[in-house]
Design a protein around this motif. Structure first.
Motif, PDB file in Angstrom:
ATOM      1  N   ASP A  29       0.819  -1.219   0.000  1.00 30.01           N
ATOM      2  CA  ASP A  29       0.000   0.000   0.000  1.00 30.01           C
ATOM      3  C   ASP A  29       0.851   1.266   0.000  1.00 30.01           C
ATOM      4  OD1 ASP A  29       1.021  -0.259   2.517  1.00 30.01           O
ATOM      5  OD2 ASP A  29      -0.883  -0.214   3.578  1.00 30.01           O
ATOM      6  N   GLY A  30       2.154   1.112  -0.264  1.00 28.63           N
ATOM      7  CA  GLY A  30       3.026   2.274  -0.363  1.00 28.63           C
ATOM      8  C   GLY A  30       3.633   2.692   0.973  1.00 28.63           C
ATOM      9  N   ARG A  31       3.101   2.127   2.074  1.00 23.81           N
ATOM     10  CA  ARG A  31       3.679   2.466   3.379  1.00 23.81           C
ATOM     11  C   ARG A  31       4.988   1.708   3.573  1.00 23.81           C
ATOM     12  NH1 ARG A  31      -0.285   1.473   8.045  1.00 23.81           N
ATOM     13  NH2 ARG A  31      -0.421  -0.550   7.057  1.00 23.81           N
ATOM     14  N   THR A  32       5.765   2.093   4.578  1.00 21.57           N
ATOM     15  CA  THR A  32       6.988   1.344   4.847  1.00 21.57           C
ATOM     16  C   THR A  32       6.873   0.655   6.206  1.00 21.57           C
ATOM     17  OG1 THR A  32       8.008   3.305   5.772  1.00 21.57           O
ATOM     18  CG2 THR A  32       8.537   2.800   3.473  1.00 21.57           C
ATOM     19  N   ALA A  33       7.719  -0.363   6.388  1.00 22.07           N
ATOM     20  CA  ALA A  33       7.777  -1.065   7.677  1.00 22.07           C
ATOM     21  C   ALA A  33       9.189  -1.629   7.800  1.00 22.07           C
ATOM     22  CB  ALA A  33       6.753  -2.187   7.706  1.00 22.07           C
ATOM     23  N   TRP A  34       9.522  -2.145   8.978  1.00 20.30           N
ATOM     24  CA  TRP A  34      10.832  -2.789   9.177  1.00 20.30           C
ATOM     25  C   TRP A  34      10.681  -4.286   8.927  1.00 20.30           C
ATOM     26  CZ3 TRP A  34      15.148  -0.002   9.814  1.00 20.30           C
ATOM     27  CH2 TRP A  34      14.991   1.333  10.210  1.00 20.30           C
ATOM     28  N   ARG A  55      -3.762  -4.700  16.376  1.00 17.60           N
ATOM     29  CA  ARG A  55      -3.976  -4.333  14.961  1.00 17.60           C
ATOM     30  C   ARG A  55      -4.674  -2.985  14.804  1.00 17.60           C
ATOM     31  NH1 ARG A  55      -1.231  -8.958  15.862  1.00 17.60           N
ATOM     32  NH2 ARG A  55      -1.052 -10.266  14.006  1.00 17.60           N
ATOM     33  N   GLY A  56      -5.114  -2.388  15.904  1.00 13.19           N
ATOM     34  CA  GLY A  56      -5.795  -1.094  15.829  1.00 13.19           C
ATOM     35  C   GLY A  56      -4.831   0.072  15.620  1.00 13.19           C
ATOM     36  N   HIS A  57      -3.531  -0.132  15.892  1.00 13.13           N
ATOM     37  CA  HIS A  57      -2.560   0.959  15.694  1.00 13.13           C
ATOM     38  C   HIS A  57      -2.483   1.345  14.213  1.00 13.13           C
ATOM     39  CE1 HIS A  57      -0.657   1.423  19.611  1.00 13.13           C
ATOM     40  NE2 HIS A  57      -0.732   0.114  19.765  1.00 13.13           N
ATOM     41  N   PRO A  58      -2.482   2.642  13.900  1.00 14.33           N
ATOM     42  CA  PRO A  58      -2.461   3.049  12.482  1.00 14.33           C
ATOM     43  C   PRO A  58      -1.236   2.527  11.713  1.00 14.33           C
ATOM     44  CG  PRO A  58      -2.600   4.982  13.960  1.00 14.33           C
ATOM     45  CD  PRO A  58      -2.550   3.777  14.831  1.00 14.33           C
ATOM     46  N   GLY A  59      -0.093   2.360  12.365  1.00 16.68           N
ATOM     47  CA  GLY A  59       1.121   1.939  11.647  1.00 16.68           C
ATOM     48  C   GLY A  59       1.256   0.429  11.488  1.00 16.68           C
ATOM     49  N   PHE A  60       0.260  -0.329  11.922  1.00 14.11           N
ATOM     50  CA  PHE A  60       0.410  -1.797  11.885  1.00 14.11           C
ATOM     51  C   PHE A  60       0.559  -2.284  10.435  1.00 14.11           C
ATOM     52  CE2 PHE A  60       0.012  -6.186  12.672  1.00 14.11           C
ATOM     53  CZ  PHE A  60       0.370  -6.351  14.001  1.00 14.11           C
ATOM     54  N   ALA A 282       5.684  -0.685  16.699  1.00 14.08           N
ATOM     55  CA  ALA A 282       6.423  -0.129  17.849  1.00 14.08           C
ATOM     56  C   ALA A 282       5.557   0.923  18.534  1.00 14.08           C
ATOM     57  CB  ALA A 282       7.730   0.486  17.373  1.00 14.08           C
ATOM     58  N   THR A 283       5.529   0.890  19.875  1.00  8.42           N
ATOM     59  CA  THR A 283       4.763   1.915  20.606  1.00  8.42           C
ATOM     60  C   THR A 283       5.697   2.977  21.186  1.00  8.42           C
ATOM     61  OG1 THR A 283       4.826   0.506  22.537  1.00  8.42           O
ATOM     62  CG2 THR A 283       2.814   0.431  21.207  1.00  8.42           C
ATOM     63  N   GLU A 284       7.017   2.673  21.165  1.00  4.95           N
ATOM     64  CA  GLU A 284       8.019   3.647  21.612  1.00  4.95           C
ATOM     65  C   GLU A 284       9.223   3.518  20.707  1.00  4.95           C
ATOM     66  OE1 GLU A 284       9.129   3.384  25.803  1.00  4.95           O
ATOM     67  OE2 GLU A 284       7.134   2.550  26.219  1.00  4.95           O
ATOM     68  N   ARG A 285      10.158   4.483  20.827  1.00  2.00           N
ATOM     69  CA  ARG A 285      11.389   4.456  20.031  1.00  2.00           C
ATOM     70  C   ARG A 285      12.263   3.290  20.510  1.00  2.00           C
ATOM     71  NH1 ARG A 285      16.521   7.085  20.129  1.00  2.00           N
ATOM     72  NH2 ARG A 285      16.944   8.120  18.136  1.00  2.00           N
ATOM     73  N   GLU A 294      11.083   3.988  15.081  1.00  2.00           N
ATOM     74  CA  GLU A 294      10.347   5.059  15.767  1.00  2.00           C
ATOM     75  C   GLU A 294       8.988   4.540  16.237  1.00  2.00           C
ATOM     76  OE1 GLU A 294      11.556   7.892  16.530  1.00  2.00           O
ATOM     77  OE2 GLU A 294      13.263   8.154  15.150  1.00  2.00           O
ATOM     78  N   ALA A 295       8.448   5.177  17.260  1.00  2.00           N
ATOM     79  CA  ALA A 295       7.095   4.830  17.722  1.00  2.00           C
ATOM     80  C   ALA A 295       6.142   4.945  16.538  1.00  2.00           C
ATOM     81  CB  ALA A 295       6.675   5.778  18.840  1.00  2.00           C
TER      82      ALA A 295
END
Ligand code: HEM
Length: 392
Positions: A29-34, A55-60, A282-285, A294-295
């Motif tokens: 979807d064009g987003r990035t992840a580690w 799974r509710g976190h926007p960056g998941f 990640a929820t924190e750095r 990054e969080a």
């Protein structure tokens, strides 16, 4: 990243390991992840309290839109963090304790023997995916949970629809709703007519108490029906294919069945059916491997990469049934480590010992290079045609 063979992870995983065990990747979807493929980094992140399974976190990170719909539907303890995760998981731990599951071995043996009887009564070639691999976990979970055998086709089809990466989000949600309705009806039936099975036991022990609500129990029973099904089925098919591709080691295994439990650990490591998971956010750095997560960043801990890390397993690309492989991460790591692993082990050990003992001349009925995998939520062999010398 594509796989060079069905049995090996993408070559790019090694470059990611060399770059500190993780690297930023672009998702569909064009987003990035580690993407994490280093063994130490996978274990460290999966046991880090700054990492969430919610799974509710926007960056998941999700591999497809359908998978996103699936993972966000029908919340279970797989997607919860401590302490909520522990409250629910503890309800189920005792039912999957090694001692309890070991008592199921004779039942699993009967299921495998019946299937092998049917296979031997069929003129070869036979495709072992439908004839054995899909049937063993389906029949086993029917017996364990107290579901009629006939229902397996229904939940197999629903599960397949949910897990196929190209299923539309709407269809995934419909399939999840149907599975939840099935689990709900099963619980109601066991309340009315309790029998000697796990769902009856859960209803008697847990419903009406203050630890788990009916809704949570329905979601957990749905999870138990599906979690161990396609995973174990694909491990069975890929394990048989792997052993047939290593005839010297297969000969040793046949001569000495006491090697089977160790061989199963090595098969779990070498195959790593969960090739693009577990996933987290990640929820924190977090500083790790010379990088900064990054969080809010998505994290894909590819156990298929970690299990091929030479730093954890000498000459990791080599299949070796004598190696010490028990520290593999094929069942994940940390608080979410697979609840059903004792059952998966009993099924895999029973199938491998039985099929090669009862059909000693078993061999592939196709060119090994033509075997192919669907890159599913996990690896799935499309077919496993085998043949053997029939006894007159
Ligand atoms: C979790 C792999 C069979 C039930 C997991 C996880 C992995 C995994 C990697 C961790 C997921 C995460 O961290 O997000 C496998 C493999 C199997 C298998 C490779 C077969 C070879 C089974 C079976 C059952 C089962 C037979 C039960 C009948 C579960 C459950 C969880 C889980 C309930 C969630 C645990 C939690 O979140 O606390 N499995 N599994 N699995 N597995 Fe399995």
């Amino acid at each position: 990243m594509t796989r060079p063979t069905p049995f090996d992870p993408p070559e790019g995983y090694a470059a990611v390991r060399d770059a500190g065990g993780l690297a930023r990747v672009r998702l569909w979807d064009g987003r990035t992840a580690w993407l994490v493929t280093g063994y130490d980094e996978v274990r460290s992140l999966l046991s880090d309290p700054r990492i969430s399974a919610d799974r509710g976190h926007p960056g998941f990170p999700f591999p497809t839109a359908g998978r996103e719909a699936l993972e966000r539907s029908g919340r279970t303890f797989v997607t919860m963090d401590p302490p909520e995760h522990g409250r629910l998981r503890r309800v189920f731990t005792k039912y999957f304790a090694i001692k309890r599951i070991e008592a199921l071995r004779p039942m699993v043996q009967r299921i495998v023997d019946e299937l092998v009887d049917d296979i031997m009564a069929t003129p070869p070639p036979v495709d072992l995916v439908p004839a054995l691999a899909l049937e063993v976990p389906a029949r086993t979970i029917c017996r364990v949970l107290g579901m009629p055998f006939e229902d397996r086709h229904r939940f197999q089809a629903l599960d397949h629809r949910r897990n196929t990466l190209t299923t539309s989000p709407e269809d995934v949600l419909r399939a999840t709703e149907e599975m939840l309705a099935y689990a709900d009806a099963l619980i109601t039936r066991k309340q009315r007519e309790p029998a000697d099975d796990l769902v009856s036991e859960l209803v008697a022990d847990q419903l009406g108490g203050d630890t788990v609500s009916r809704e949570e129990l329905v979601a957990a029973v749905r999870l138990l029906i599906t979690a161990g099904h396609e995973t174990t089925a694909n491990m069975i098919a890929m394990s048989i294919a792997t052993l047939l591709r290593h005839p010297e080691q297969l000969r040793e295994l046949r001569a000495d069945p006491s090697l089977v439990p160790n061989a199963v650990e090595e098969l779990l490591r070498y195959i790593s059916i969960f090739h693009i998971s577990p996933t987290r956010v990640a929820t924190e750095r977090i500083e790790i491997g010379g990088h900064v997560i990054e969080a809010g960043d998505g994290v894909i801990t590819a156990v298929a990469g970690a299990n091929r890390d030479d730093a954890a397993f000498a000459d990791a690309a080599r299949f070796d049934l004598h190696r010490e492989a028990r520290h593999h991460v094929a069942f994940g790591y940390g608080v979410h480590q697979c609840l059903g692993q004792p059952l998966a082990r009993v099924e895999l050990q029973t199938v491998i010992e039985t099929i090669f003992r009862r059909i000693p001349s078993l061999r592939l009925a196709t060119d090994p290079e033509s075997l192919s995998v669907k890159e599913y939520a996990f690896l799935s062999l499309t077919a496993l045609p085998v043949t053997w010398e029939e006894q007159s």
